[in-house]
Design a protein around this motif. Structure first.
Motif, PDB file in Angstrom:
ATOM      1  N   ILE B  18       1.055  -1.348  -0.047  1.00 32.37           N
ATOM      2  CA  ILE B  18       0.014   0.162  -0.118  1.00 32.37           C
ATOM      3  C   ILE B  18       0.790   1.345   0.067  1.00 32.37           C
ATOM      4  N   ILE B  19       1.829   1.248   1.017  1.00 35.86           N
ATOM      5  CA  ILE B  19       2.988   2.222   0.785  1.00 35.86           C
ATOM      6  C   ILE B  19       3.412   2.659  -0.475  1.00 35.86           C
ATOM      7  N   VAL B  20       4.062   1.465  -1.033  1.00 38.20           N
ATOM      8  CA  VAL B  20       4.605   1.530  -2.174  1.00 38.20           C
ATOM      9  C   VAL B  20       3.758   2.216  -3.362  1.00 38.20           C
ATOM     10  N   THR B  21       2.380   1.649  -3.490  1.00 39.80           N
ATOM     11  CA  THR B  21       1.476   2.069  -4.501  1.00 39.80           C
ATOM     12  C   THR B  21       1.040   3.423  -4.311  1.00 39.80           C
ATOM     13  N   LEU B  22       0.857   3.877  -2.864  1.00 43.63           N
ATOM     14  CA  LEU B  22       0.364   5.260  -2.680  1.00 43.63           C
ATOM     15  C   LEU B  22       1.623   6.324  -3.106  1.00 43.63           C
ATOM     16  N   ILE B  70      11.670  -0.648  -6.603  1.00 40.20           N
ATOM     17  CA  ILE B  70      11.773  -0.528  -4.963  1.00 40.20           C
ATOM     18  C   ILE B  70      12.289  -1.807  -4.449  1.00 40.20           C
ATOM     19  N   VAL B  71      11.778  -2.956  -5.117  1.00 39.27           N
ATOM     20  CA  VAL B  71      12.204  -4.359  -4.587  1.00 39.27           C
ATOM     21  C   VAL B  71      13.645  -4.378  -4.768  1.00 39.27           C
ATOM     22  N   THR B  72      14.046  -4.044  -5.781  1.00 33.90           N
ATOM     23  CA  THR B  72      15.640  -4.187  -5.804  1.00 33.90           C
ATOM     24  C   THR B  72      16.500  -3.064  -5.012  1.00 33.90           C
ATOM     25  N   PHE B  73      15.934  -2.294  -4.228  1.00 39.03           N
ATOM     26  CA  PHE B  73      16.324  -1.343  -3.439  1.00 39.03           C
ATOM     27  C   PHE B  73      17.105  -0.070  -4.176  1.00 39.03           C
ATOM     28  N   ASP B  74      16.447   0.263  -5.165  1.00 36.58           N
ATOM     29  CA  ASP B  74      16.900   1.269  -6.186  1.00 36.58           C
ATOM     30  C   ASP B  74      16.020   2.744  -6.103  1.00 36.58           C
ATOM     31  N   THR B  85      22.579   9.674  -5.885  1.00 32.91           N
ATOM     32  CA  THR B  85      21.137   9.107  -5.911  1.00 32.91           C
ATOM     33  C   THR B  85      20.433   9.213  -4.360  1.00 32.91           C
ATOM     34  N   VAL B  86      19.208   8.638  -4.435  1.00 35.69           N
ATOM     35  CA  VAL B  86      18.907   8.680  -3.232  1.00 35.69           C
ATOM     36  C   VAL B  86      19.315   7.647  -2.269  1.00 35.69           C
ATOM     37  N   ASN B  87      19.881   6.455  -2.748  1.00 38.01           N
ATOM     38  CA  ASN B  87      20.494   5.568  -2.038  1.00 38.01           C
ATOM     39  C   ASN B  87      21.829   6.194  -1.404  1.00 38.01           C
ATOM     40  N   THR B 277      10.337   8.088   2.352  1.00 35.36           N
ATOM     41  CA  THR B 277       9.160   7.618   2.874  1.00 35.36           C
ATOM     42  C   THR B 277       9.029   6.003   2.796  1.00 35.36           C
ATOM     43  N   VAL B 278       9.440   5.826   1.709  1.00 35.50           N
ATOM     44  CA  VAL B 278       9.097   3.996   1.333  1.00 35.50           C
ATOM     45  C   VAL B 278      10.035   3.515   2.358  1.00 35.50           C
TER      46      VAL B 278
END
Lengths: 318, 310
Positions: B18-22, B70-74, B85-87, B277-278
Motif C-alpha cells: 500500500i505504501i509503495v502504491t500510494l 523498489i524491490v531491488t532497493f533502487d 542518488t537517493v541511495n 518515505t518508502v
C-alpha cells in the motif's frame, strides 16, 4: 427489624428470650425518602471531575485560551503580519507585551492567532476522527462475524502505516494549507477511534436492553444510535480529549518542518521555527510565547483527558 | 505459532505494498510532472530521471518498473543534488539517524521503566506525584520545543553543552534528551499503571508470604509481567522517535537522513521524499512485525491462533 446488642462486655452466656426483642414499626415515609439527590451519569461524572484540581485547572486554561484565541487578535492594536523592521527583537514592553520577532511583528498578537490555528486544527481533526470512527467501529462491532473481521483487517493494515510519514506525503502532494492539514491528519487518524468504539460496542451489544430493542424490531442504525452510542460516550469523549493534543502537536510539527501553515501566517510551529534564529542572540521572548503556550495547551488537554477518564469510568463510582 | 507469524507477515506485505502504491499514485498525481525540466537542475539530471522513471511508458508499465526498482532497493536519482542518488543519501544519513534513534530509545526505555517502578512502589507518595507530573509534562512538551529550550538554556545561557553538530558523546546529550523525553514519559506512565495492577495479584502476595526480599519480588515476579505492555507500544514509540529525528537533526544540524529529508521537502526534491518515505515506512513496518512476534514469544498467555480479533 429486630436488633440485639452484640457487643456485650462480659462473655457470660445470656439466655435469649422473646422479651429481649421488640417489633420496630416500618416507617413507610422514611423508606421512600431519597437520602441523597439522584444523579445522572453525567452529573455524577461532573461532580467527580470538579474534585480533580489538575483537570479543572486544565479546563479553565482551555476556556481562557479559547477566549483569547477569539478576542486576542481583536483587542491587540497590532496586525498579525504587520512588519516593523526597525523594531525587530524588541523585549516585552507596554507597547509589545510579548516583544517582537525577527521582522518586528508583535509576538502577543501572533501567539493568539497561533492559538486559533492550533485549536481549530486540533478540534476539527479530532471531530472528523470521532465521526468516521463511530460509524466504522459501530458497524463493525455491531454486525460482527464476517463483516467485522474483514473491516478489522482493513483497520489492522491502516494501523501499521506510519502516521506522520503518510501525512507528510499527502501534504507534499496536496500542498500545505489549513484544509489539507486537517484532511491529511484525518485520513489515518480515525483508525484508533474505530478500534475503541468497536471494542465498546462488542461489550454492550450483548446486554438485555439491546435484546429488548431488537425484539421490538428496531433497525440496526436505530440500535447503534439509541442504545449503543450513548453507552460508549465516556471512552469516546476521553479519546477525543486525548486526540486533540496529538493533532495540535502534528500541526506544529508540520509547520516546523515547513509543511504546515505557511509563513508569514502565524502558527505555534512556525513561530518556534522562527525563534531558532533568535536563540543564539539571547532574545528569549521570541521562543518563550509559542513554546509556553503549545506546551501548556497540550498539558491542559492531557490532564483534562486523564481526569475525564477517571470521572467517566462507572467502575470508580462511589 | 507458525500460522500467527504467517498471518502477520501477510499483513506486513500488504501494508508495504500500500505504501509503495500510494507513493506512486501521489507521484503521478502531482500537478505538472514532478520531474519537469523547471525543477531539475540540469539536463543530465533530467535525462537520469526520465531513464529511471520510464516517463515515456504508459502508467501501468511505469508502475511495474517502479515496483521492480523498489524491490531491488533502487530509489533513483535526486533532483536537486546532481550525481547523487537517493541511495547515496540514505547510505550517508541513515547510520547517523539510526545511532541517534537507538541511543534515544535506550535512554527512554531505561529511565522510563525506573521512573515507573519508583512511582508504583511509592504509590500516592511524593515520588509518585512528582514522577507523574514530570511524565505528563514530558508527554505535553513537543520534542522540537524541548530541543530549542534545551539549546537556549544549557548551550547558550549556560554553556555546558555544545549547541549543535554530531562530533563527540557530549554532542549527543541534548538531542537524545530532546528526542527521548516523550517516549520516556509514556513508558513511565505505562510501567507505573501495570506495576500497580501486578502488585495486587495473588502470586505477589504468595511471594511475600514465602518471605522473598522486596527486591527479588519486584525484579523476578512483578517486573516481568509489568513490562509486557511496554513491549506492545514499542512500535508506536519507534515511529515517534523516527519522525522526531527529522526535526531534532534539523535543529542540532546533525548530518542524518532526517536533515536531508526536511531539506528535500523544502526543495520539493520528490525522488528523495518518496524514497525516504518508502524506506522509513518499510523500516517501521518490519520493526512493528518483529515487535509483534517478540510479544507473542515473550508472553505465553497469548494464544497464537489466527482466529478471533482483540
Amino acid at each position: 427489624m429486630a436488633s440485639v446488642d452484640t457487643n456485650q462486655p462480659d462473655r457470660s452466656p445470656v439466655e435469649v428470650t422473646d422479651d429481649l426483642f421488640r417489633w420496630k414499626e416500618r416507617d413507610k415515609e422514611a423508606a421512600e425518602t431519597v437520602s441523597r439527590p439522584s444523579l445522572s451519569y453525567w452529573k455524577d461524572a461532573w461532580q467527580r471531575l470538579r474534585k480533580n484540581k489538575l483537570a479543572m485547572g486544565g479546563l479553565i486554561f482551555l476556556i481562557f485560551l479559547t477566549l483569547m484565541a477569539i478576542f486576542g487578535p481583536i483587542i491587540s492594536p497590532h496586525d498579525v503580519n504587520e512588519q516593523d523592521l526597525p523594531n525587530q527583537y524588541q523585549p516585552p514592553s507596554a507597547e509589545h507585551w510579548f516583544g517582537t520577532d525577527s521582522a518586528g511583528r508583535d509576538v502577543f498578537t501572533r501567539t493568539w492567532y497561533g492559538a486559533r490555528i492550533s485549536l481549530f486544527v486540533g478540534l476539527m481533526a479530532a471531530l472528523i476522527d470521532v465521526g468516521i470512527g463511530i460509524i466504522y467501529g459501530g458497524i463493525s462491532g455491531y454486525k460482527g462475524g464476517r463483516t467485522d473481521s474483514s473491516m478489522m483487517r482493513i483497520v489492522e493494515i491502516l494501523y501499521g502505516l506510519p502516521y506522520l510519514l503518510i501525512v507528510i506525503l499527502l501534504l507534499v502532494v496536496l500542498g500545505p494549507s489549513l484544509a489539507t492539514i486537517i484532511i491529511a491528519l484525518s485520513v489515518t487518524g480515525w483508525v484508533g477511534m474505530a478500534r475503541i468504539v468497536r471494542g465498546q460496542v462488542l461489550q454492550i451489544k450483548n446486554y438485555e436492553f439491546v435484546l429488548a430493542s431488537q425484539s421490538f424490531g428496531a433497525k440496526t442504525f436505530r440500535i447503534i444510535r439509541k442504545n449503543l452510542l450513548p453507552n460508549t460516550m465516556g471512552p469516546i469523549i476521553v479519546s477525543l480529549t486525548l486526540t486533540v493534543p496529538s493533532a495540535i502537536f502534528a500541526e506544529a510539527f508540520l509547520s516546523f518542518i515547513g509543511l504546515g501553515i505557511q509563513a508569514p501566517h502565524a502558527s505555534w510551529g512556525v513561530m518556534t521555527n522562527d525563534a531558532l534564529g533568535a536563540i543564539l542572540s539571547g532574545d528569549w521572548w521570541v521562543l518563550f510565547a509559542p513554546a509556553f503556550f503549545i506546551s501548556v495547551t497540550m498539558f491542559a488537554f492531557n490532564v483534562l483527558g486523564d481526569g475525564l477518564q477517571d470521572a467517566l469510568d462507572p467502575k470508580l463510582r462511589k | 505459532m507458525l500460522r500467527y507469524i504467517l498471518k502477520r507477515l501477510l499483513i506486513m506485505l500488504v501494508t508495504l505494498w500500500i505504501i509503495v502504491t500510494l507513493t506512486f499514485v501521489l507521484m503521478v498525481s502531482i500537478p505538472g510532472s514532478p520531474f519537469n525540466s523547471e525543477r531539475a537542475t540540469n539536463e543530465a539530471v533530467q535525462a537520469n530521471l526520465e531513464a529511471h522513471y520510464n516517463l515515456d511508458e504508459p502508467y501501468h508499465i511505469q508502475y511495474m518498473l517502479y515496483l521492480k526498482s523498489i524491490v531491488t532497493f533502487d530509489f533513483g536519482p535526486s533532483i536537486k543534488q546532481p550525481n547523487q542518488t537517493v541511495n547515496d543519501l540514505l547510505g550517508r544519513g541513515f547510520p547517523v539517524s539510526f545511532e541517534l534513534g537507538m541511543v534515544s530509545i535506550i535512554f527512554a526505555v531505561i529511565s522510563g521503566i525506573v521512573l515507573g517502578i519508583l512511582a508504583a512502589l511509592k504509590h500516592n507518595g511524593m515520588i509518585d506525584y512528582l514522577a507523574m507530573t514530570f511524565a505528563v509534562l514530558g508527554i505535553s512538551i513537543p520534542n522540537f520545543v524541548l530541543a530549542t529550550m534545551l539549546i537556549q538554556q544549557l548551550a547558550v545561557n549556560v554553556e555546558i553543552f555544545p549547541v549543535a553538530t554530531w562530533d563527540s558523546p557530549a554532542h549527543m546529550i541534548l538531542p537524545v534528551i530532546a528526542l527521548g523525553t516523550t517516549p520516556m514519559a509514556i513508558i513511565a506512565r505505562l510501567t507505573r499503571s501495570t506495576m500497580l495492577e501486578v502488585l495486587t495479584q495473588d502470586y505477589i502476595k504468595m511471594a511475600r508470604a514465602k518471605g522473598l526480599s522486596p527486591w527479588k519480588i519486584i525484579v523476578k515476579h512483578a517486573l516481568r509481567n509489568a513490562l509486557m505492555p511496554v513491549v506492545t507500544i514499542m512500535g508506536t514509540l519507534l515511529a515517534g522517535i523516527l519522525t522526531g529525528t527529522f526535526v531534532i537533526e534539523e535543529i542540532f544540524a546533525i548530518p542524518g537522513m532526517g536533515q536531508y529529508f526536511v531539506e528535500s521537502i523544502n526543495q520539493r526534491d520528490y525522488p528523495v521524499i518518496m524514497g525516504t518515505t518508502v524506506f522509513y515506512s518499510a523500516f517501521l513496518i518490519v520493526m512493528l512485525f518483529l515487535v509483534d512476534i517478540a510479544y507473542g514469544i515473550l508472553d505465553p498467555r497469548i494464544k497464537m491462533n489466527s482466529k478471533g480479533g482483540d
